[in-house]
Scaffold this active site. Structure first.
Site, mmCIF file in Angstrom:
data_model
loop_
_atom_site.group_PDB
_atom_site.id
_atom_site.type_symbol
_atom_site.label_atom_id
_atom_site.label_comp_id
_atom_site.label_asym_id
_atom_site.label_seq_id
_atom_site.Cartn_x
_atom_site.Cartn_y
_atom_site.Cartn_z
ATOM 1 C CB CYS A 243 -0.970 -0.045 1.177
ATOM 2 S SG CYS A 243 -2.385 1.067 0.990
ATOM 3 C CG HIS A 325 -3.960 -3.983 2.736
ATOM 4 N ND1 HIS A 325 -3.005 -3.748 3.694
ATOM 5 C CD2 HIS A 325 -4.406 -2.765 2.347
ATOM 6 C CE1 HIS A 325 -2.885 -2.455 3.899
ATOM 7 N NE2 HIS A 325 -3.721 -1.833 3.085
ATOM 8 C CD GLU A 327 -2.190 -7.084 4.946
ATOM 9 O OE1 GLU A 327 -2.742 -6.040 5.314
ATOM 10 O OE2 GLU A 327 -1.690 -7.205 3.807
#
Length: 359
Positions: A243, A325, A327
């Site tokens: 990001c 993202h 994760e």
């Protein structure tokens, strides 16, 4: 129930139902996520913003700390069509103003048409439109929050997974989500979390196999020290970023970034891998993007909706970054192999640094 006013840049004032009292100001943005409201509200990337949920009912499966990405709520205020009482109790405990019973479709349309904009909110028994307009008047543009990293970063280095046998990671905390650390620990890495303004000597003390630049809020050009770290280590140490981290890496290696009109915030952003042709669904939360990767980086993945860079790899350096993202909780988890890839890259560095055995 109390009065609530939402003043948008340009002077448009909306009236809603006050659910948690207080005043606030920030950049108003929206997320299309229909689950994961706990994760969104505790995501440090929402610092200095006012979060509007486009999904109409927020709080319908409760509030549990094990879902949190950080130890506090980061948006300055929250807006929804309807909040449940349980999530309102959470807002009240943390002093976060909350407004519902307004048409969030209109709010989202205003943001899509006019872009993410300044906003002022006032909630309480005796508040007026003027109170919200005063907050709006005092609101700063996101790029003017030059020290925003200090609001979301650790103050001192922290170490996780000291007994792990895998790669050593120096994670520069520009507002890191907890799930980034967890994803690295699950792969047996030792993670040294460093402040956003850590200097070269702090990274050298860790002697990492991987320099990892985290997500975070605000304009990447305001993270000058993190940019300097990438410049200092990229020739000898693999670099990864998520990001804001992707944007910082691009700035460090001769690329450029720019502010988007209203950004990407949601759990259903489609990303195309240019080599494989595969499209994956991703979670995203960002208002800036890489405009030009520069000559040292190449774009490997793009957003299907607007062609903005979603994945960038190094041309001559060991660099892998992602705008989304991988994760993200509660999902999707289509791209969790990103962590396998970056740690494999780091393993190559670790092997090259190993002392050869005696004959």
């Amino acid at each position: 129930m109390t009065e609530a006013y939402v003043a948008l840049e340009g002077g448009h004032v909306l009236e809603g139902r006050g659910r948690a009292d207080g005043t606030a100001r920030g950049e108003i943005v929206f997320t299309t996520a229909y689950t994961g409201y706990e994760e969104s509200l505790t995501d440090p990337s929402y610092e200095e913003q006012i979060l509007t949920f486009s999904y109409p009912l927020i709080g319908n499966y409760g509030v549990r700390e094990e879902r949190f990405e950080d130890d506090r709520i980061h948006p300055r205020a929250a807006i929804a069509k309807e909040f449940t009482d349980e999530i309102v109790d959470w807002f009240e405990r943390e002093g976060i103003p909350a407004v519902d019973h307004l048409d969030t479709r209109d709010v989202v349309t205003d943001i899509r048409d006019g872009g993410a904009m300044k906003c002022g909110i006032a909630v309480g028994e005796d508040v007026t439109e003027e109170d919200a307009l005063e907050q709006l008047e005092a609101c700063k543009a996101m790029s003017d929050h030059t020290e925003i990293g200090a609001q979301v970063s650790v103050d001192e280095p922290e170490v996780y997974g000291e007994d792990n046998d895998g790669e050593t990671v120096a994670l520069v905390d520009c507002g890191a989500k907890g799930s980034i650390i967890s994803s690295l620990l699950e792969r047996d890495a030792t993670v040294h979390v460093l402040p956003y303004d850590a200097d070269v000597s702090a990274v050298e003390a860790v002697d990492p196999d991987l320099l990892f630049i985290s997500n975070g809020p605000g304009d990447p050009v305001n993270f000058g020290q993190a940019i300097s770290l990438v410049e200092a280590f990229v020739e000898d140490t693999p670099v990864a970023g998520i990001c804001l981290g992707q944007q910082i890496v691009a700035e460090a290696l001769g690329g450029s970034t720019e502010k988007m009109t209203f950004g990407h915030r949601g759990v259903n952003q489609p990303v195309l891998d240019l080599e494989s042709g595969q499209v994956v669904m991703t979670t995203q939360n960002h208002g800036y993007t890489v405009a030009d990767p520069g000559k040292h980086l190449e774009v490997t993945q793009i957003n299907v909706n607007d062609d903005t860079p979603e994945g960038i790899d190094g041309v001559e350096y060991d660099v892998i970054t992602r705008q989304y993202h991988p994760e993200a909780n509660p999902g999707p988890h289509d791209t969790l192999d990103f962590f396998d890839d970056v740690l494999a890259m780091a393993s190559g560095r670790a092997d090259s640094q190993a002392v050869p055995a005696d004959d």
